[in-house]
Design a protein around this motif. Structure first.
Motif, short mmCIF file in Angstrom:
data_model
loop_
_atom_site.label_atom_id
_atom_site.label_comp_id
_atom_site.label_asym_id
_atom_site.label_seq_id
_atom_site.Cartn_x
_atom_site.Cartn_y
_atom_site.Cartn_z
N UNK A 71 0.93 -1.20 -0.14
CA UNK A 71 0.05 0.12 -0.15
C UNK A 71 0.81 1.30 -0.22
N UNK A 72 2.02 1.29 0.79
CA UNK A 72 2.81 2.55 1.01
C UNK A 72 3.75 2.44 -0.40
N UNK A 73 4.16 1.27 -0.48
CA UNK A 73 5.50 1.33 -1.36
C UNK A 73 5.15 1.39 -2.97
N UNK A 74 3.75 1.06 -3.23
CA UNK A 74 3.23 1.02 -4.65
C UNK A 74 2.20 1.93 -4.77
N UNK A 75 1.18 1.73 -4.00
CA UNK A 75 0.13 2.51 -4.33
C UNK A 75 0.07 4.05 -3.93
N UNK A 76 0.74 4.12 -2.60
CA UNK A 76 0.86 5.73 -2.41
C UNK A 76 2.17 6.23 -3.22
N UNK A 77 2.82 5.70 -3.77
CA UNK A 77 3.82 6.40 -4.68
C UNK A 77 2.96 6.84 -5.99
N UNK A 78 2.21 5.86 -6.44
CA UNK A 78 1.19 6.38 -7.65
C UNK A 78 0.31 7.50 -7.30
N UNK A 79 -0.32 7.41 -6.21
CA UNK A 79 -1.21 8.53 -5.82
C UNK A 79 -0.34 9.71 -5.49
N UNK A 80 0.81 9.72 -5.11
CA UNK A 80 1.62 11.08 -4.74
C UNK A 80 1.93 11.74 -6.10
N UNK A 81 2.39 10.73 -6.98
CA UNK A 81 2.87 11.27 -8.26
C UNK A 81 1.79 11.90 -9.16
N UNK A 82 0.48 11.37 -9.16
CA UNK A 82 -0.70 12.03 -10.03
C UNK A 82 -1.25 13.04 -9.26
N UNK A 83 -1.25 12.98 -7.90
CA UNK A 83 -1.67 14.21 -7.12
C UNK A 83 -0.76 15.44 -7.21
N UNK A 84 0.53 15.39 -7.33
CA UNK A 84 1.52 16.37 -7.57
C UNK A 84 1.39 16.76 -8.98
N UNK A 85 1.18 15.96 -9.96
CA UNK A 85 1.13 16.20 -11.28
C UNK A 85 -0.38 17.06 -11.51
N UNK A 86 -1.26 16.46 -10.99
CA UNK A 86 -2.56 17.14 -11.37
C UNK A 86 -2.56 18.77 -10.78
N UNK A 87 -2.08 18.65 -9.58
CA UNK A 87 -2.16 20.10 -8.94
C UNK A 87 -1.09 21.06 -9.50
N UNK A 88 -0.15 20.46 -9.94
CA UNK A 88 0.97 21.50 -10.57
C UNK A 88 0.60 21.86 -12.17
N UNK A 89 -0.03 20.89 -12.54
CA UNK A 89 -0.50 21.30 -13.90
C UNK A 89 -1.66 22.15 -13.88
N UNK A 90 -2.51 22.06 -12.76
CA UNK A 90 -3.83 22.83 -12.70
C UNK A 90 -3.31 24.31 -12.40
N UNK A 91 -2.60 24.72 -11.33
CA UNK A 91 -2.46 25.66 -10.89
C UNK A 91 -1.77 26.69 -11.76
N UNK A 92 -0.66 26.14 -12.52
CA UNK A 92 -0.07 26.88 -13.54
C UNK A 92 0.69 27.94 -12.96
N UNK A 93 1.24 27.47 -11.82
CA UNK A 93 2.34 28.70 -11.13
C UNK A 93 3.62 28.59 -12.06
N UNK A 94 4.17 27.55 -12.29
CA UNK A 94 5.06 27.50 -13.53
C UNK A 94 4.47 26.75 -14.69
N UNK A 95 4.88 26.89 -15.92
CA UNK A 95 4.15 26.63 -16.99
C UNK A 95 4.57 25.05 -17.43
N UNK A 96 4.12 24.16 -16.59
CA UNK A 96 4.49 22.57 -16.98
C UNK A 96 2.99 22.02 -17.41
#
Length: 564
Positions: free
Chosen positions: A81-106
């Motif tokens: 749960x922590x070593x696989x599932x949480x890694x995926x959740x964290x990666x996609x959460x960071x990606x979604x929020x970073x792309x949505x907020x557009x603080x830097x144009x990623x």
């Protein structure tokens, strides 16, 4: 020259931090940040492949060798749960929020690259702090197991995200198939190399050569797996599990020697990694200036990503393990006459595991962590060497020859998240453990004493069985009184080493003594390992008892050699 200065400086800072009772990782990072701004200081730069292929394998191998595979299986549910599932959740959460907020144009692809980089925690600091303060054994097992597999999941996602941004192709285009291929083949390569290591070790009979071979094993496993596009991380972990489970094949001299060699290497590499993190601040700032990126925008984006990384772990831990806690709470409400149990003692005394049926899944420990344990697990999210290596591995150009979009920004945010988690979570984790009363307590000491007594009973019973067999099947050609004398001498072991016959002399009495003494030690070690793998005796107690047997054998051998 710069690398030598970094290593020497990191060792000095570690020694001072230990003397002052401080956390070496934090002091090294802060010292490195300050040193990076010294006039004329050149920050050493290592290729990402060096970080992954030189620094990571020995750290993973050392952890796997000292971590039993049955313990890994017993805790496989929270570890996955922590070593696989949480890694995926964290990666996609960071990606979604970073792309949505557009603080830097990623773009979302670039943001997913960033998410994969910052997703895997490095549990080295958390495990070191937990071991020093006395976290519950199950928490230590979960954190250690997570650190052994989360890097593999993050690196597979990283390669897929980079291929999407650059327009290149991964070895297998389907991400799920790619992960399955790398995980299974990497584990197989590591297991084969681990058994090969044990096979070679049986024929060496030389502690120095066996130790050198053990040092080579993690690098060989990593490189062999990477050359066939498999997971080098899981190859190292599998090799470590195999070599660790077969450690009784080696002699006591090899085990004692390897123990101190690996401990020293761990201290050296961990100190270097944290020094490297701190020293890179000015390097990151220089890259941003060359790329003409806004420091304000990057700083704001780094703060947001750091907040996401820090908060997503507690939320995910609650979602994954919350139902267990609620079920535990309802069970306690339903039995009001039962005496109240602390979270720790509840986990220690309530065993809901199903009876063993010989199937591997029957060994899985289904006991929930207490809410205090979950809080500690959720706060142990410091980033480390894999985040740095992955950030450095972001390609300079795409497949078309264009510069990789916002490469310097991604690397700067990854660096900020690494330093931020080390300073924030690393500094507050010991205080959190103490406030939750999970550090050493009288109950813990009593529990440890009980496990030690279990290990001592296992050792005693194994010796009794060997003596009973010796009595029932005595060797021919020796007086019964002498046999009885030998049995008592072996039972007393190192206490009367000066009275023992030399195993090197060629008298019948000496040969019988040597054979019986070694058979007792072999049976005791084998019985300890068996009871550990069955979960009957705590792993820490078994490991401590194995160390005692090795030291006892070393003491007896040394005294006999001096007498000769």
């Amino acid at each position: 020259m710069e690398l030598l200065l970094v290593v020497v400086g990191a060792i000095i800072v570690t020694a001072l931090a230990d003397r002052w009772g401080l956390q070496p990782a934090l002091i090294i990072v802060v010292t490195g940040i300050a040193a990076s701004f010294l006039p004329g200081f050149r920050t050493p730069e290592l290729d990402s492949h060096v970080l992954l292929a030189v620094i990571l394998p020995p750290l993973l191998f050392s952890a796997a060798v000292n971590f039993s595979f049955p313990t890994f299986i017993r805790n496989i549910r929270p570890i996955l749960g922590l070593g696989v599932a949480l890694v995926m959740v964290t990666a996609f959460a960071v990606a979604a929020i970073s792309a949505w907020l557009v603080v830097v144009p990623l773009t979302f692809g670039g943001a997913l690259v960033l998410g994969a980089i910052v997703a895997p925690p490095d549990a080295v600091t958390a495990v070191a702090v937990g071991r020093r303060l006395g976290l519950p054994k199950k928490v230590m097992a979960v954190l250690t197991g997570e650190s052994l597999i989360n890097d593999a999941a993050a690196l597979v996602l990283f390669s897929v995200a980079v291929a999407q941004v650059t327009g290149s192709h991964t070895f297998i285009t389907n991400p799920a198939l790619l992960f399955g291929y790398t995980a299974l083949l990497g584990s197989a390569v590591g297991a084969v190399l681990g058994y090969a290591t044990l096979w070679i070790r049986r024929s060496l009979n030389n502690p120095a050569l066996e130790t050198v071979q053990g040092l080579v094993a993690p690098f060989a496993a990593f490189l062999l797996a990477e050359n066939v596009h498999a997971s080098g991380v899981l190859a190292v972990v599998a090799a470590g599990f195999v070599v660790g489970s077969g450690t009784l094949v080696a002699g006591y001299q090899t085990r004692l020697q390897e123990r101190y060699v690996w401990n020293s290497l761990d201290v050296l590499l961990e100190a270097f990694v944290f020094a490297y993190i701190g020293l890179h601040l000015r390097f990151v700032l220089d890259d941003l200036n060359e790329a003409h990126e806004s420091l304000t925008s990057v700083g704001l984006a780094s703060t947001i990503v750091l907040a996401v990384v820090v908060l997503i772990r507690p939320l995910s831990v609650f979602v994954m393990f919350g139902p267990w806690l609620l079920s535990q709470y309802r069970d306690r409400k339903a039995t009001p006459l039962a005496p109240p149990l602390s979270g720790r003692s509840a986990c220690a005394t309530t065993d809901t595991r199903s009876p063993r049926s010989g199937k591997w899944w029957s060994a899985i420990d289904r006991r929930p962590l207490s809410w205090q344990d979950n809080v500690v697990v959720s706060w142990a999210g410091m980033r480390g060497v894999v985040t740095l290596a992955a950030a450095a591995a972001v390609p300079v150009t795409t497949a078309s020859g264009e510069p990789f979009p916002h490469r310097a920004t991604i690397q700067a945010i990854a660096f900020a998240v690494t330093v931020g988690t080390v300073l924030l979570q690393g500094a507050t984790l010991p205080l959190l453990i103490r406030r939750l009363k999970l550090a050493f307590s009288e109950g813990d000491t009593g529990e440890d004493r009980e496990e030690t007594l279990k290990a001592e009973r296992v050792v005693h019973e194994a010796a009794v069985e060997v003596f009973a067999h010796f009595r029932a099947h005595p060797p021919d050609g020796i007086d019964p009184k002498v046999l009885d004398e030998i049995r008592h001498l072996v039972a007393r072991q190192s206490q009367d080493a000066d009275e023992m016959p030399s195993p090197e002399s060629h008298t019948l009495r000496a040969e019988v003594f040597a054979a019986l003494y070694r058979e007792v030690l072999r049976a005791q070690r084998a019985s300890l390992i068996e009871q550990r793998d069955l979960g009957a005796v705590d792993e820490e107690a078994v490991r401590a008892m194995l160390d005692r047997l090795d030291l006892q054998e070393a003491a007896v051998s040394a005294r006999l050699e001096r007498r000769i």
